[in-house]
Write a protein that holds these residues in place. Structure first.
Motif, mmCIF file in Angstrom:
data_model
loop_
_atom_site.group_PDB
_atom_site.id
_atom_site.type_symbol
_atom_site.label_atom_id
_atom_site.label_comp_id
_atom_site.label_asym_id
_atom_site.label_seq_id
_atom_site.Cartn_x
_atom_site.Cartn_y
_atom_site.Cartn_z
ATOM 1 N N GLN A 220 0.835 -1.200 0.000
ATOM 2 C CA GLN A 220 0.000 0.000 0.000
ATOM 3 C C GLN A 220 0.869 1.249 0.000
ATOM 4 O O GLN A 220 1.746 1.403 0.844
ATOM 5 N N LEU A 221 0.610 2.146 -0.949
ATOM 6 C CA LEU A 221 1.170 3.497 -0.932
ATOM 7 C C LEU A 221 0.027 4.433 -0.575
ATOM 8 O O LEU A 221 -1.140 4.120 -0.823
ATOM 9 N N SER A 222 0.341 5.608 -0.008
ATOM 10 C CA SER A 222 -0.761 6.493 0.381
ATOM 11 C C SER A 222 -0.339 7.958 0.397
ATOM 12 O O SER A 222 0.832 8.279 0.586
ATOM 13 N N LEU A 223 -1.345 8.808 0.205
ATOM 14 C CA LEU A 223 -1.131 10.254 0.261
ATOM 15 C C LEU A 223 -1.000 10.742 1.701
ATOM 16 O O LEU A 223 -0.164 11.573 2.009
ATOM 17 N N SER A 224 -1.865 10.231 2.588
ATOM 18 C CA SER A 224 -1.789 10.630 3.993
ATOM 19 C C SER A 224 -1.569 9.392 4.845
ATOM 20 O O SER A 224 -1.765 8.260 4.397
ATOM 21 N N ASN A 225 -1.178 9.600 6.105
ATOM 22 C CA ASN A 225 -0.830 8.486 6.972
ATOM 23 C C ASN A 225 -2.071 7.781 7.513
ATOM 24 O O ASN A 225 -3.201 8.150 7.206
ATOM 25 N N VAL A 226 -1.842 6.774 8.348
ATOM 26 C CA VAL A 226 -2.927 5.939 8.852
ATOM 27 C C VAL A 226 -3.932 6.729 9.682
ATOM 28 O O VAL A 226 -5.102 6.363 9.776
ATOM 29 N N PHE A 227 -3.497 7.849 10.269
ATOM 30 C CA PHE A 227 -4.395 8.674 11.072
ATOM 31 C C PHE A 227 -4.944 9.863 10.279
ATOM 32 O O PHE A 227 -5.619 10.719 10.839
ATOM 33 N N ALA A 228 -4.649 9.893 8.973
ATOM 34 C CA ALA A 228 -5.131 10.958 8.088
ATOM 35 C C ALA A 228 -4.839 12.334 8.658
ATOM 36 O O ALA A 228 -5.662 13.248 8.587
#
Length: 305
Positions: A220-228
């Motif tokens: 998984q890649l993401s723009l924001s972290n797990v806590f958004a």
């Protein structure tokens, strides 16, 4: 002779009816016997419904679209807790308001279920996602987005329902067995599909899908972290775009209710489309937990072939 034949047929029907009843599902409880269940938010509602079926009534505390961390229960929620048999939370510090609500409800018969107990929990170094934080770890709360962990959460719910309502134990056990069987079928189906896929990486707006990724050895890649927490920096956005191009990603996933502005920016940068994927933090009850998960997995798979 006719009379003898009619008697024989009547006895045969009684015998066949008795045999068929041995294979019928456990009977559903009468309306007045339903177990009163309070759940913290939508994912817990759907899992509870999978196991409890028509044997339970459900009151969901957090409305769709509300943030679980900072939520404050209403008087109607506390009233429901004061009369409930079972209260289900996800845990992993997601429902920080729950201990106070339980104490305020003053309900000695209430069984509190932390659904994530016994699940495979992912821990995150807080200083990696929130600069300036102490060197400590926090649990990724999105446990229910793993089919493997969902079986654990469902088992914890089943055990609580059986303990609170032993008269209908067979009903809860049967529904649990049916749920885990379907979950295992989904796991097997998509393990085969992802193993044969061209790519094994996906990108999301919010890093909520690490548990799902672990089920199938995906990245998984993401723009924001797990806590958004906060918006991505220009530096992070550039590096992420480079990774997406390197991996040939053609889809940027965003969750329902998330602002599309930054996912659209990334999609334009890498020439991809934006598609919605569900976290089950909100919903309208039109699809079951397993139906939603199958749709999520199929969307991920289609983006990788």
């Amino acid at each position: 002779m006719k009379r003898l034949l009619l008697c024989f047929l009547a006895l045969l029907l009684v015998f066949l009816s008795g045999c068929a009843s041995e294979h019928q599902a456990a009977p559903e409880p009468a309306t007045q016997d339903k177990l009163s269940v309070v759940v913290s938010f939508y994912a817990m509602e759907e899992l509870a419904r999978e196991i409890g079926g028509d044997a339970i009534t459900i009151h969901t505390v957090i409305p769709s679209g509300e943030e679980p961390h900072d939520f404050q229960p209403k008087a109607s929620d506390l009233s429901a807790l004061s009369q409930a048999d079972v209260f289900i939370i996800n845990g992993c510090d997601l429902e920080e308001w729950a201990p106070k609500a339980i104490a305020t409800a003053h309900n000695p018969k209430l069984r509190v279920v932390t659904a994530s107990d016994g699940a495979d929990i992912h821990y995150i170094e807080m200083k990696q996602v929130l600069p300036g934080q102490k060197e400590e770890k926090a649990a990724d709360p999105h446990v229910w987005l793993s089919l493997k962990n969902a079986k654990v959460e469902a088992r914890n719910m089943r055990d609580a329902f059986v303990a609170a309502d032993p008269a209908h134990a067979a009903y809860y056990n049967e529904r649990y067995a049916r749920f885990t069987g379907k979950a295992d079928s989904l796991l097997a189906e998509y393990t085969r599909k992802f193993a044969a896929a061209q790519r094994h990486t996906f990108v999301t707006g919010h890093a909520a899908f690490s548990y799902m990724a672990s089920d199938f050895n995906l990245t998984q890649l993401s723009l924001s972290n797990v806590f958004a927490a906060g918006e991505p920096s220009i530096h992070h956005l550039k590096n992420l775009a480079d990774e997406c191009r390197r991996d040939g990603l053609t889809t940027v996933f965003m969750e329902a209710g998330e602002s599309p502005r930054i996912p659209n920016t990334l999609a334009r940068e890498i020439g991809a489309r934006v598609e919605v994927i569900e976290t089950l933090e909100e919903g309208d009850g039109t699809e079951t937990y397993l139906e939603t998960m199958q749709k999520n997995l199929e969307k991920l798979y289609q983006s990788m072939i």
